[in-house]
Design a protein around this motif. Structure first.
Motif, PDB file in Angstrom:
ATOM      1  N   GLN A  87       8.398 -13.578 -10.393  1.00 20.43           N
ATOM      2  CA  GLN A  87       7.495 -13.052  -9.164  1.00 20.43           C
ATOM      3  C   GLN A  87       6.182 -12.571  -9.565  1.00 20.43           C
ATOM      4  O   GLN A  87       5.259 -12.558  -8.884  1.00 20.43           O
ATOM      5  N   ARG A  88       6.125 -11.950 -10.894  1.00 21.27           N
ATOM      6  CA  ARG A  88       4.942 -11.380 -11.397  1.00 21.27           C
ATOM      7  C   ARG A  88       4.019 -12.529 -11.493  1.00 21.27           C
ATOM      8  O   ARG A  88       2.803 -12.470 -11.237  1.00 21.27           O
ATOM      9  N   ALA A  94      -1.359 -15.861  -6.944  1.00 14.87           N
ATOM     10  CA  ALA A  94      -2.272 -15.500  -5.719  1.00 14.87           C
ATOM     11  C   ALA A  94      -3.042 -14.536  -5.393  1.00 14.87           C
ATOM     12  O   ALA A  94      -4.073 -14.745  -4.958  1.00 14.87           O
ATOM     13  N   GLY A  95      -3.034 -13.412  -6.249  1.00 17.60           N
ATOM     14  CA  GLY A  95      -4.235 -12.429  -6.218  1.00 17.60           C
ATOM     15  C   GLY A  95      -5.424 -12.757  -6.845  1.00 17.60           C
ATOM     16  O   GLY A  95      -6.561 -12.762  -6.427  1.00 17.60           O
ATOM     17  N   GLN A 143      -0.281  -5.004  -6.559  1.00 19.61           N
ATOM     18  CA  GLN A 143       0.832  -3.727  -6.712  1.00 19.61           C
ATOM     19  C   GLN A 143       1.197  -3.445  -5.355  1.00 19.61           C
ATOM     20  O   GLN A 143       2.502  -3.098  -5.318  1.00 19.61           O
ATOM     21  N   ILE A 144       0.358  -3.536  -4.345  1.00 15.76           N
ATOM     22  CA  ILE A 144       1.184  -3.238  -2.985  1.00 15.76           C
ATOM     23  C   ILE A 144       2.245  -4.198  -2.556  1.00 15.76           C
ATOM     24  O   ILE A 144       3.089  -4.119  -2.165  1.00 15.76           O
ATOM     25  N   VAL A 145       1.902  -5.456  -2.873  1.00 16.50           N
ATOM     26  CA  VAL A 145       2.918  -6.499  -2.482  1.00 16.50           C
ATOM     27  C   VAL A 145       4.295  -6.210  -3.114  1.00 16.50           C
ATOM     28  O   VAL A 145       5.216  -6.434  -2.895  1.00 16.50           O
ATOM     29  N   MET A 146       4.017  -6.082  -4.756  1.00 14.93           N
ATOM     30  CA  MET A 146       5.354  -5.964  -5.651  1.00 14.93           C
ATOM     31  C   MET A 146       6.026  -4.678  -5.069  1.00 14.93           C
ATOM     32  O   MET A 146       7.291  -4.573  -5.062  1.00 14.93           O
ATOM     33  N   ALA A 147       5.299  -3.681  -4.464  1.00 14.62           N
ATOM     34  CA  ALA A 147       6.002  -2.275  -4.294  1.00 14.62           C
ATOM     35  C   ALA A 147       6.765  -2.897  -3.014  1.00 14.62           C
ATOM     36  O   ALA A 147       8.077  -2.381  -2.806  1.00 14.62           O
ATOM     37  N   GLY A 308      -1.692   5.530  -1.225  1.00 11.46           N
ATOM     38  CA  GLY A 308      -3.167   5.654  -1.893  1.00 11.46           C
ATOM     39  C   GLY A 308      -3.624   4.340  -2.269  1.00 11.46           C
ATOM     40  O   GLY A 308      -5.042   4.370  -2.133  1.00 11.46           O
ATOM     41  N   GLN A 309      -3.000   3.501  -2.666  1.00 12.07           N
ATOM     42  CA  GLN A 309      -3.382   2.079  -3.118  1.00 12.07           C
ATOM     43  C   GLN A 309      -4.069   1.528  -1.874  1.00 12.07           C
ATOM     44  O   GLN A 309      -4.880   0.845  -2.137  1.00 12.07           O
ATOM     45  N   LEU A 310      -3.430   1.403  -0.818  1.00 13.67           N
ATOM     46  CA  LEU A 310      -3.888   0.903   0.358  1.00 13.67           C
ATOM     47  C   LEU A 310      -5.258   1.756   0.852  1.00 13.67           C
ATOM     48  O   LEU A 310      -6.101   0.758   1.145  1.00 13.67           O
ATOM     49  N   GLN A 311      -5.476   2.820   0.406  1.00 18.25           N
ATOM     50  CA  GLN A 311      -6.596   3.305   0.691  1.00 18.25           C
ATOM     51  C   GLN A 311      -7.883   2.870  -0.262  1.00 18.25           C
ATOM     52  O   GLN A 311      -9.078   2.705   0.158  1.00 18.25           O
ATOM     53  N   LEU A 312      -7.550   2.792  -1.454  1.00 17.89           N
ATOM     54  CA  LEU A 312      -8.342   2.312  -2.374  1.00 17.89           C
ATOM     55  C   LEU A 312      -8.643   0.982  -1.855  1.00 17.89           C
ATOM     56  O   LEU A 312      -9.656   0.257  -2.136  1.00 17.89           O
ATOM     57  N   LEU A 313      -7.847   0.082  -1.629  1.00 18.69           N
ATOM     58  CA  LEU A 313      -7.891  -1.378  -1.387  1.00 18.69           C
ATOM     59  C   LEU A 313      -9.001  -1.551  -0.073  1.00 18.69           C
ATOM     60  O   LEU A 313      -9.787  -2.120   0.153  1.00 18.69           O
TER      61      LEU A 313
END
Length: 371
Positions: A87-88, A94-95, A143-147, A308-313
């Motif tokens: 998965q990683r 993809a990223g 990181q968001i998709v993995m979470a 928080g990561q979504l805000q950075l994105l």
């Protein structure tokens, strides 16, 4: 510079990112999500296997079950390791491909823009948008998709084990979660605001460095090294402060989760411990539940980071999507219907020509004919 009215501008930054760039890679993302689900579900099996380890092996001292339980736990960890690697690999691929496509498209669009755009936007700022913001998008997207993929399944599997063992223990351990709603909403607002300031400061730093290194001859000739150093120090300090503020906000999310976890463990320890002493529950039940709850707060912390990561994105997507608000005023189009003039009748004529440099008018109403 005028604004364009195409679909990419009408969309929000996040929807533009999803439909224009994630959708073409949806197969790769979905395949990685499958392996994330496998990896996440293994945590539930690990916590439940602890019950078998105590109730079937340690407490009854059954030597014949040692190999069975040992191989079971070994198999669970092996499957988790393989699924985690796959998965990683897939989501990283993809990223990286998504961000590379964004950088290519933004670079091509910027090159086609009029000089007025470059007059208002420094090279350093444009470089930081393409390179710096692109890197932030890649890291936070992964990181968001993995979470959401792995940790959501882990949370569901561990909660299932916890409620299966004792639903009352599970409810007691999670009673403090509603308290987090208001602090998390405030943190989200703070992170988004400080993230935008951090990206602007970073772009300003890149601009000043670009100006200093390209103009080093003039700087030394005029003896203004100290002035340049002071400017760089000030903008780097602002970038440092904004960066630290953003990271501090992101770090606050898991800290809140840990406080709630402490309250939950205290409640279960008091209530559950009494039931163990009274013989209502086995040691295996207690150890399996505590294993599940100990493991549950790690994916919960990572999921709390998603906001928080979504805000950075979003902050970086806004800076990149901003470029699409502009289109060139002048387009070099060749009219295929225009017939080729014969040499005897060829001439070049300008009628009512005007030229602006930024907001200042340089030429106005110039007409001429060249034969």
């Amino acid at each position: 510079m005028h604004k364009i009215s195409n679909n990419s501008v009408q969309k929000t930054s996040l929807s533009w990112f999803v439909w224009s760039y994630i959708k073409p890679k949806w197969g790769l993302v979905c395949l990685s999500l499958i392996f994330m689900a496998i990896e996440g579900s293994m945590l539930g099996l690990i916590s439940y296997s602890v019950k078998e380890l105590f109730d079937s092996v340690f407490v009854p001292q059954d030597r014949s079950s040692v190999w069975f339980v040992g191989i079971l736990i070994f198999s669970i960890f092996s499957i988790r390791a393989i699924a985690g690697f796959l998965q990683r690999s897939l989501i990283l691929k993809a990223g990286i491909e998504i961000v590379s496509k964004i950088q290519k498209d933004i670079s091509a669009h910027i090159v086609d823009l009029d000089y007025e755009f470059f007059f208002k936007n420094s090279p350093g700022d444009l470089i930081e948008r393409i390179k710096g913001d692109g890197q932030i998008i890649q890291v936070n997207f992964v990181q968001i998709v993995m979470a959401l993929g792995r940790d959501t399944v882990s949370l569901a599997a561990l909660l299932t084990v916890a409620f299966w063992i004792d639903w009352k223990w599970a409810i007691i351990s999670l009673l403090g979660l509603p308290i987090l709603i208001i602090p998390i909403l405030l943190l989200q607002k703070f992170i988004h605001s400080i993230s935008r300031k951090s990206r602007v400061s970073s772009a300003r730093t890149t601009t000043l460095l670009d100006e200093a290194f390209h103009g080093v001859a003039s700087i030394k000739l005029n003896g203004i090294e100290k002035y340049i150093k002071d400017r760089l120090n000030k903008v780097i300090d602002r970038t440092r402060d904004a960066w630290f503020g953003a990271e501090l906000g992101v770090a606050g999310m898991p800290a809140l989760i840990d406080l709630v976890a402490a309250l939950g463990f205290l409640g279960v320890m008091v209530f559950g411990g009494m039931e163990i002493i009274d013989g209502k529950k086995s040691i295996g039940d207690f150890m399996s539940f505590f294993t599940a709850m100990a493991l549950i707060f790690e994916p919960l912390r990572r999921l709390s980071n998603v906001s928080g990561q979504l805000q950075l994105l979003n902050a970086s997507l806004d800076r990149l999507h901003y470029v699409y608000k502009f289109s060139p005023k002048i387009s070099n189009r060749i009219d295929q219907k225009t017939s080729r003039l014969s040499k005897s009748k060829s001439y070049l004529e300008f009628q009512n020509v005007s030229l602006n440099y930024g907001e200042e008018n340089i030429l106005s109403g110039i007409s001429m004919k060249i034969e």
